[in-house]
Design a protein around this motif. Sequence first.
Motif, PDB file in Angstrom:
ATOM      1  N   GLY A 206     -22.043  39.852  24.697  1.00  0.00           N
ATOM      2  CA  GLY A 206     -21.703  41.255  24.181  1.00  0.00           C
ATOM      3  C   GLY A 206     -21.038  41.099  22.629  1.00  0.00           C
ATOM      4  N   ARG A 207     -21.127  40.024  22.125  1.00  0.00           N
ATOM      5  CA  ARG A 207     -20.475  39.681  20.697  1.00  0.00           C
ATOM      6  C   ARG A 207     -21.448  40.178  19.676  1.00  0.00           C
ATOM      7  N   ILE A 208     -22.522  40.658  19.918  1.00  0.00           N
ATOM      8  CA  ILE A 208     -23.287  41.035  19.144  1.00  0.00           C
ATOM      9  C   ILE A 208     -23.889  42.451  19.630  1.00  0.00           C
ATOM     10  N   SER A 209     -24.029  43.516  18.789  1.00  0.00           N
ATOM     11  CA  SER A 209     -24.466  44.978  19.486  1.00  0.00           C
ATOM     12  C   SER A 209     -25.740  44.748  20.112  1.00  0.00           C
ATOM     13  N   SER A 210     -25.938  45.411  21.237  1.00  0.00           N
ATOM     14  CA  SER A 210     -27.521  45.487  21.829  1.00  0.00           C
ATOM     15  C   SER A 210     -28.267  46.540  21.386  1.00  0.00           C
ATOM     16  N   ARG A 211     -27.413  47.420  20.434  1.00  0.00           N
ATOM     17  CA  ARG A 211     -28.260  48.684  20.147  1.00  0.00           C
ATOM     18  C   ARG A 211     -28.926  48.282  18.511  1.00  0.00           C
ATOM     19  N   ARG A 212     -28.643  47.296  17.985  1.00  0.00           N
ATOM     20  CA  ARG A 212     -29.274  46.903  16.823  1.00  0.00           C
ATOM     21  C   ARG A 212     -29.811  45.557  16.978  1.00  0.00           C
ATOM     22  N   ARG A 213     -31.256  45.507  16.590  1.00  0.00           N
ATOM     23  CA  ARG A 213     -31.843  44.344  16.533  1.00  0.00           C
ATOM     24  C   ARG A 213     -31.730  43.278  15.887  1.00  0.00           C
ATOM     25  N   GLY A 214     -31.638  43.292  14.316  1.00  0.00           N
ATOM     26  CA  GLY A 214     -31.298  42.323  13.309  1.00  0.00           C
ATOM     27  C   GLY A 214     -32.514  41.445  12.929  1.00  0.00           C
ATOM     28  N   VAL A 215     -32.224  40.803  11.845  1.00  0.00           N
ATOM     29  CA  VAL A 215     -33.272  39.929  10.996  1.00  0.00           C
ATOM     30  C   VAL A 215     -32.955  38.787  10.657  1.00  0.00           C
ATOM     31  N   LEU A 216     -33.658  37.718  11.018  1.00  0.00           N
ATOM     32  CA  LEU A 216     -33.720  36.394  10.397  1.00  0.00           C
ATOM     33  C   LEU A 216     -34.125  36.222   9.037  1.00  0.00           C
ATOM     34  N   VAL A 217     -33.498  35.878   7.799  1.00  0.00           N
ATOM     35  CA  VAL A 217     -33.872  35.364   6.656  1.00  0.00           C
ATOM     36  C   VAL A 217     -33.890  33.906   6.385  1.00  0.00           C
ATOM     37  N   LYS A 218     -35.034  33.344   5.715  1.00  0.00           N
ATOM     38  CA  LYS A 218     -34.986  31.941   5.487  1.00  0.00           C
ATOM     39  C   LYS A 218     -35.418  32.005   3.927  1.00  0.00           C
ATOM     40  N   LEU A 219     -34.545  31.309   3.238  1.00  0.00           N
ATOM     41  CA  LEU A 219     -34.736  31.212   1.633  1.00  0.00           C
ATOM     42  C   LEU A 219     -34.533  29.747   1.376  1.00  0.00           C
ATOM     43  N   CYS A 220     -35.306  29.255   0.328  1.00  0.00           N
ATOM     44  CA  CYS A 220     -35.054  28.304  -0.548  1.00  0.00           C
ATOM     45  C   CYS A 220     -33.655  28.162  -0.993  1.00  0.00           C
ATOM     46  N   LYS A 221     -33.086  27.054  -1.239  1.00  0.00           N
ATOM     47  CA  LYS A 221     -31.839  26.978  -1.826  1.00  0.00           C
ATOM     48  C   LYS A 221     -32.134  27.028  -3.380  1.00  0.00           C
ATOM     49  N   PRO A 222     -30.988  28.009  -3.938  1.00  0.00           N
ATOM     50  CA  PRO A 222     -31.386  28.298  -5.369  1.00  0.00           C
ATOM     51  C   PRO A 222     -31.702  26.858  -6.287  1.00  0.00           C
ATOM     52  N   GLN A 223     -30.965  25.970  -5.851  1.00  0.00           N
ATOM     53  CA  GLN A 223     -31.245  24.867  -6.682  1.00  0.00           C
ATOM     54  C   GLN A 223     -32.349  23.747  -6.101  1.00  0.00           C
ATOM     55  N   GLN A 224     -32.824  24.021  -5.184  1.00  0.00           N
ATOM     56  CA  GLN A 224     -33.771  22.987  -4.182  1.00  0.00           C
ATOM     57  C   GLN A 224     -34.892  22.631  -5.054  1.00  0.00           C
ATOM     58  N   ASP A 225     -35.192  21.521  -5.049  1.00  0.00           N
ATOM     59  CA  ASP A 225     -36.456  21.012  -5.556  1.00  0.00           C
ATOM     60  C   ASP A 225     -37.690  21.344  -4.376  1.00  0.00           C
ATOM     61  N   ILE A 226     -38.511  22.015  -4.941  1.00  0.00           N
ATOM     62  CA  ILE A 226     -39.360  22.840  -3.820  1.00  0.00           C
ATOM     63  C   ILE A 226     -40.528  21.554  -3.302  1.00  0.00           C
ATOM     64  N   ARG A 227     -40.392  20.667  -3.805  1.00  0.00           N
ATOM     65  CA  ARG A 227     -41.550  19.316  -3.330  1.00  0.00           C
ATOM     66  C   ARG A 227     -41.107  18.988  -1.943  1.00  0.00           C
ATOM     67  N   ALA A 228     -39.656  19.392  -1.594  1.00  0.00           N
ATOM     68  CA  ALA A 228     -39.341  18.910   0.154  1.00  0.00           C
ATOM     69  C   ALA A 228     -38.629  19.796   0.678  1.00  0.00           C
ATOM     70  N   ASP A 229     -38.820  20.041   1.722  1.00  0.00           N
ATOM     71  CA  ASP A 229     -37.816  20.953   2.652  1.00  0.00           C
ATOM     72  C   ASP A 229     -38.144  22.385   2.358  1.00  0.00           C
ATOM     73  N   LEU A 230     -39.291  22.895   2.013  1.00  0.00           N
ATOM     74  CA  LEU A 230     -39.399  24.222   2.126  1.00  0.00           C
ATOM     75  C   LEU A 230     -39.231  24.780   3.227  1.00  0.00           C
ATOM     76  N   PRO A 231     -38.596  26.097   3.318  1.00  0.00           N
ATOM     77  CA  PRO A 231     -38.292  26.826   4.653  1.00  0.00           C
ATOM     78  C   PRO A 231     -39.729  27.054   5.238  1.00  0.00           C
ATOM     79  N   THR A 232     -39.637  26.685   6.650  1.00  0.00           N
ATOM     80  CA  THR A 232     -40.554  26.649   7.408  1.00  0.00           C
ATOM     81  C   THR A 232     -40.344  27.399   8.819  1.00  0.00           C
ATOM     82  N   ILE A 233     -41.453  28.099   9.157  1.00  0.00           N
ATOM     83  CA  ILE A 233     -41.482  28.833  10.307  1.00  0.00           C
ATOM     84  C   ILE A 233     -42.656  28.841  11.324  1.00  0.00           C
ATOM     85  N   GLY A 234     -42.484  28.800  12.482  1.00  0.00           N
ATOM     86  CA  GLY A 234     -43.963  28.545  13.356  1.00  0.00           C
ATOM     87  C   GLY A 234     -43.687  29.501  14.701  1.00  0.00           C
TER      88      GLY A 234
END
Length: 286
Positions: A206-234
């Motif tokens: 009950g620490r998070i509202s049950s009336r609102r669902r919400g969203v996960l966002v995954k982003l590259c770090k601003p300074q990230q070298d995109i040759r490694a560890d791109l955000p990945t979902i599956g």
Amino acid sequence: MTQDGRLAVIAGSGMLPVYVAEAARAAGENPFILPLKNEADQRWDGFDTAVIGVGDMSGLSALIRRHGIKRVVMSGGVKKRPNFNEIHVNLRFLMKLPFAVRTLLSGGDDAVLKMVIQLIESQGCRVVGAHEIAPQLLAEIGPQGTARPNDDDQRDIAAAMKAADALGRLDVGQGAVSVGGRIVALEGVEGTDRMLQRVAELRAEGRISSRRRGVLVKLCKPQQDIRADLPTIGQSTVEHAARAGLAGIAVEAGRALLLQRQETLAMADAAGVFVSGIELQHDSTL
């Protein structure tokens, strides 16, 4: 073998190394697989392989020379940084050892990955991104499946984007969860799935509202070298997002990987969870 020399795939855990290797083979290459000891968890039947320790730069250098490797792609998860007794060096590495030790002790994941890229390239190789070998894995702009974000979801996406950007600048993590415009979780070293488990527990308490669902966002770090560890979902990400009661997942189009696209989107559609690619403005030097 291409004119750029043979490709090596450094394989951590998960399926991403398999997709990269299969994409390379489909393009006519004969990739050499380097499963990381105590990390890699896939079978590599039919590929040339050599198991290597996470900190074994001396062994890596020898394999690079022996097999004519000129390009290296780093893929898959690595849960544990090497202990000092697991670091094996050669002369090229020796001069960089103090820098490497400092980074391992105090650097975030992005700093460590940049250090590893420098060390690999000091062996005469070029590090390339998984998305360069398997571009079909990149998320596209807009909804990827049938479910779509509504106006409330868009506000949660905007809030979580700001949080994920700030988190990335600190080199901590890539993900944030917003519910009703409130940031309820930030990704740390535990990773995305563990963070989403926390959200599910908080929801149940009950620490998070049950009336609102919400969203996960995954982003590259601003300074990230995109040759490694791109955000990945599956599929695992979708499963945990659904258990946490979230409406959807938003990732950076062109800078995030969507694994097992067909199966993942089918699971998301069945759960009523949207998967959407969002567009950000970035410095052109990245």
